[in-house]
Design a protein around this motif. Structure first.
Motif, short mmCIF file in Angstrom:
data_model
loop_
_atom_site.label_atom_id
_atom_site.label_comp_id
_atom_site.label_asym_id
_atom_site.label_seq_id
_atom_site.Cartn_x
_atom_site.Cartn_y
_atom_site.Cartn_z
N TYR A 39 0.85 -1.19 0.00
CA TYR A 39 0.00 0.00 0.00
C TYR A 39 0.89 1.24 0.00
O TYR A 39 2.08 1.18 0.31
CB TYR A 39 -0.90 0.02 1.23
N THR A 40 0.27 2.36 -0.29
CA THR A 40 1.02 3.62 -0.30
C THR A 40 0.79 4.43 0.97
O THR A 40 1.39 5.50 1.13
CB THR A 40 0.61 4.49 -1.50
N ASN A 41 -0.04 3.94 1.89
CA ASN A 41 -0.30 4.69 3.13
C ASN A 41 -0.22 3.75 4.33
O ASN A 41 -0.49 2.55 4.21
CB ASN A 41 -1.67 5.37 3.07
N THR A 45 -4.87 1.33 3.11
CA THR A 45 -6.14 1.45 2.40
C THR A 45 -5.97 1.72 0.90
O THR A 45 -6.90 1.48 0.13
CB THR A 45 -6.99 2.58 3.00
N THR A 46 -4.81 2.22 0.48
CA THR A 46 -4.58 2.55 -0.93
C THR A 46 -3.52 1.63 -1.50
O THR A 46 -2.36 1.66 -1.08
CB THR A 46 -4.14 4.02 -1.08
N LEU A 47 -3.91 0.81 -2.48
CA LEU A 47 -2.98 -0.16 -3.05
C LEU A 47 -1.85 0.54 -3.81
O LEU A 47 -2.04 1.59 -4.43
CB LEU A 47 -3.72 -1.09 -4.01
N ALA A 48 -0.68 -0.07 -3.74
CA ALA A 48 0.46 0.44 -4.49
C ALA A 48 0.21 0.26 -5.99
O ALA A 48 -0.41 -0.73 -6.40
CB ALA A 48 1.73 -0.28 -4.07
N PRO A 49 0.69 1.18 -6.81
CA PRO A 49 0.53 1.03 -8.26
C PRO A 49 1.25 -0.23 -8.75
O PRO A 49 2.27 -0.63 -8.20
CB PRO A 49 1.18 2.30 -8.82
N SER A 69 -2.10 -5.37 -10.03
CA SER A 69 -3.09 -4.35 -9.69
C SER A 69 -3.71 -4.58 -8.32
O SER A 69 -4.33 -3.69 -7.75
CB SER A 69 -4.20 -4.33 -10.75
N ASP A 70 -3.52 -5.79 -7.76
CA ASP A 70 -4.03 -6.09 -6.43
C ASP A 70 -3.01 -5.80 -5.34
O ASP A 70 -3.23 -6.12 -4.17
CB ASP A 70 -4.47 -7.56 -6.35
N GLY A 71 -1.86 -5.18 -5.70
CA GLY A 71 -0.83 -4.85 -4.73
C GLY A 71 0.02 -6.02 -4.31
O GLY A 71 0.89 -5.88 -3.46
#
Length: 814
Positions: A39-41, A45-49, A69-71
């Motif tokens: 994740y990026t946070n 809650t926000t998946l990594a690109p 796309s699912d991290g």
């Protein structure tokens, strides 16, 4: 920078001249398998690109992964660095400033007294010129801060140091004269430093039972042909390291890497401009940075909105380029102009003369006297008040004929040179017709503090004048809403200044030389250095006001406006063994003093930090001069200060970011240079082409490696637990704070030539971070030690250290 494949990533990451993009990702576990989601946070809650990434693992290895796309990792992780990528080498070349190339260090030397160093496949280092070096006197060599050796530099086995860089210093051993003092040592100009890089063992063990080691990331390989740091291009972005109170540990550096601001090799003097970079160094651990400044190769505005040109006083274009810097993260050093200006003014009124350069003891005392006179506001008291420090004896009217006080525009005139109005210049966020920013404004300001010599640091009233002046300027800034224009309220520190500082020499018996190995235990226990720790810090039998307890009373008066208090670790001798013991000794005492003066809660806002420089600094007691750095056609050899050994940089960083509250690195230069652009000191060319005496294969990066090693254990560093000294098994006997000789005190560990170490428990007490250094290692072998943890039932552990580096260890399952 995206990676198209694993081979692309390998090529780019091991190149210190290639800029790497970096992002901080968070994961639901540390397994790096198909259950790991990125994740990026931190809230996850926000998946990594999706894309290709390189993930440096905490302890050593780096892995190439592809995120979907699912991290999650698509496929499996792959080790980035392959066997054979990292090779061992030794670099004893110096710069040929005429061509920008590097040459053998004996070139153009009729005496042929240089070196010819090599390292073979068995990792044995040899100097082929050792027997033929034709010095007039003896010759010696030393690796890092180890042992000085006069036997042949032949087949020196460095195989234990895989993955580490070593600094080998060798040359003529005779004498140097500095400040009227002659001392034995490496003769100025007739010795060199070489860097030995020992290739990493990719199969190295990082876990031995419950002992987990943290090493340099495997991809961070120094460049044989690169003499400058590369942390800003290829270190990952990092998170802050917080203390147990949640306060971020500070990292401040006055150095500005030239190639963090411009691209190497760009621009031609008076013909074309530099190619500018967007600086990345503040994402690599710095909490504050000095505003970058350099000279462009051509007059005119920079083609990058992150920089601006400082115009000439008449409004014309210049070559002086500055980075835009957020005031809240800006720090700067001031060379005492605000102290000198008002004092020299009143001194001139009294004597008709200006200050000498350097100022005399009378003039240094005059500064202190003037500032203390600002506190005398009662007209009747002024009639009888005098300043007498044993050097000058002056009346109020002699020192302060304008009756200045600590308030702005106070007294009877000449407000523009008054102390308060001078200090206000550091609070203003406004530029002028030459610059859009005030380069003298920032959150942290360090004063050189040499204008007062030794006469100001022990006077509480002198410090009180700083606090009162600061309060006046603070009130003015707030009342005029300068914060709405980006203004901040600065805090202060002094160059190398700490509330309790000790050096090798020291006054009385307060220096480390008085407890050196060879001094009897009984004698060591009679010294001021030992008694300070035993009687003030440890058992409290001596209070801070005791006549035999020396600390700098300036800070008692100035403590409200001073935020950082330093423990200095400059290298003034080749084999400095005592400085880490002093970091613990002086750090412990400084923290207790601050908390006693302010109370524990307010004391949390003040920081005790390590303090150093990237160069060794020869002074009148030093056992070295300036070393051979390069050659200039028609001039001869060019000499300068030796660079620190990399183990010094790493150890200082580890102890400062783990045990203390951070690290301050002084500097007067831009790091890294273009070696075909010879310049004399402090010219436009110097600002344009950088510090071409920096010849150390990127040893500066070890400051950042030390930070990285501590960062991997930031959860324990930030845990609400205390640092404790483990006990050390010395033969069959354990050291202790409570035995007859208090053998676990830093002073006594140094006296006994034992390692210095400390540990800190995790919140739940099941793990511990242990840092341990063996300053008495010869510099290039591995040592084994047995320690036990007094707060965990005396559990014992056998741990390793390598050379003079600090081992960063996580102990598990306590």
């Amino acid at each position: 920078m995206a990676y198209s494949s694993i081979s692309d990533a390998r090529t780019k990451l091991i190149n210190p001249e290639t800029q790497q993009d970096s992002a901080i990702l968070y994961a639901n576990n540390n397994l790096l398998d198909n259950t790991t989601i990125f994740y990026t946070n931190p809230g996850l809650t926000t998946l990594a690109p999706s894309g290709n990434y390189v993930i440096p693992s905490p302890q050593f290895r780096s892995y190439y992964v592809t995120l979907g796309s699912d991290g999650k990792i698509s496929g499996s992780k792959t080790e980035l660095i392959l066997s054979g990528v990292d090779t061992s080498w030794v670099d004893d070349y110096i710069a040929d400033y005429s061509t920008g190339s590097f040459i053998p260090n004996d070139n153009f030397d009729s005496g042929n007294v240089g070196t010819n160093l090599s390292i073979n496949g068995s990792l044995l280092v040899t100097d082929a010129y050792w027997s033929s070096r034709s010095y007039a006197h003896s010759k010696k060599w030393v690796i890092d801060q180890g042992d000085l050796v006069s036997t042949a530099l032949t087949n020196i086995d460095v195989s234990a140091m895989k993955g580490y860089d070593l600094r080998l210093m060798t040359g003529e051993w005779y004498q140097n004269t500095k400040g009227g003092t002659t001392t034995a040592g490496f003769t100025g100009g007739n010795f060199i430093s070489a860097i030995i890089h020992v290739a990493e063992d990719l199969a190295r063990t990082t876990v031995e039972g419950r002992v987990n080691y943290y090493f340099r990331p495997d991809y961070f390989i120094p460049l044989y042909s690169g003499e400058y740091p590369s942390f800003f291009k290829r270190f990952p972005n990092v998170l802050p390291i917080n203390d147990k109170n949640g306060n971020q540990k500070d990292w401040m550096s006055l150095a500005t890497p030239l190639f963090d601001m411009i691209e190497k090799g760009s621009g031609v003097w008076n013909t074309s401009k530099r190619t500018y970079r967007n600086s990345t160094r503040n994402t690599k651990g710095y909490t504050y940075k000095r505003q970058g400044r350099f000279a462009d190769t051509l007059y005119g505005d920079p083609p990058n909105a992150n920089y601006y040109m400082k115009r000439e006083s008449g409004g014309g274009a210049s070559q002086s380029i500055f980075e835009y810097q957020t005031y809240a993260t800006n720090h700067l050093i001031n060379y005492d102009t605000w102290l000198k200006t008002p004092a020299e003014y009143t001194y001139n009124l009294h004597t008709g003369s200006n200050f000498s350069n350097p100022p005399t003891s009378q003039q240094q005392s005059w500064v202190v006297g003037l500032f203390e006179s600002l506190l005398i506001t009662n007209p009747t008291e002024r009639l009888s008040w005098t300043f007498n420090n044993g050097v000058i004896n002056k009346t109020y009217l002699e020192l302060n004929p304008r009756s200045w006080e600590t308030g702005l525009n106070s007294g009877t005139g000449n407000y523009d040179v008054s102390p308060a109005n001078n200090l206000l210049g550091f609070f203003s966020p406004f530029g002028d017709s030459t610059t859009p920013q005030n380069s003298n404004h920032g959150k942290h300001i360090q004063f050189d503090f040499e204008i007062t010599g030794s006469y100001g640091r022990d006077r509480q009233l002198f410090g009180q004048s700083f606090t009162d002046l600061w309060n006046s300027c603070k009130t003015y800034s707030i009342s005029n809403s300068w914060a709405s224009s980006g203004g901040v309220i600065p805090n202060f520190s002094n160059y190398e200044g700490g509330i309790y500082t000790r050096t090798y020499e020291g006054s009385g018996t307060g220096g480390w030389r008085y407890v050196s190995p060879g001094v009897s235990v009984a004698t060591a226990k009679t010294t001021d250095l030992y008694k300070d720790y035993k009687e003030y810090y440890f058992d409290g039998s001596k209070n801070k006001n005791a006549s035999d307890f020396y600390w700098h009373k300036f800070y008692l008066g100035a403590i409200d406006c001073y935020s950082h208090f330093f423990v200095t670790a400059y290298m003034h001798n080749i084999c400095e063994k005592w400085y880490l013991y002093n970091l613990v000794h002086s750090g412990d005492i400084s923290r207790k003093l601050i908390n006693e003066i302010l109370g524990v809660e307010q004391g949390k806002t003040k920081k005790v930090c390590g303090y150093s420089w990237r160069y060794m600094e020869p002074i009148d007691i030093s056992d070295f001069g300036f070393e051979r750095k390069g050659y200039l056609s028609g001039v001869g050899f060019k000499n300068y200060r030796p660079n620190n050994p990399p183990s010094h940089n790493q150890s200082l960083a580890v102890w400062s970011f783990a045990y203390l509250d951070g690290l301050y690195l002084w500097d007067d230069n831009v790091i890294g240079g273009e070696y075909n652009k010879w310049r004399e000191e402090f010219t436009l060319e110097w600002q344009a082409y950088g510090d071409i005496y920096e010849i150390d294969n990127g040893a500066y990066d070890w400051f950042h490696i030390g930070y990285w090693q501590v960062l991997q254990n930031r959860d324990i560093v930030g845990a609400n637990t205390e640092w404790v000294k483990p006990e050390y098994k010395n033969g069959a006997v354990w050291t202790s704070n409570t035995d007859a000789n208090t053998t676990n005190f830093p002073v006594m560990l140094y006296n006994a030539q034992l390692p210095i170490s400390a540990y800190k428990l995790s919140v739940d007490g099941t793990e511990a971070l242990l840092i341990i250094t063996n300053p008495f290692n010869n510099g290039y072998t591995m040592s084994t030690h047995t320690v036990r943890l007094p707060t965990k039932g005396n559990q014992e552990f056998t741990v390793k250290t390598w050379g003079n580096y600090t081992s960063v260890i996580r102990l598990k399952n306590l």
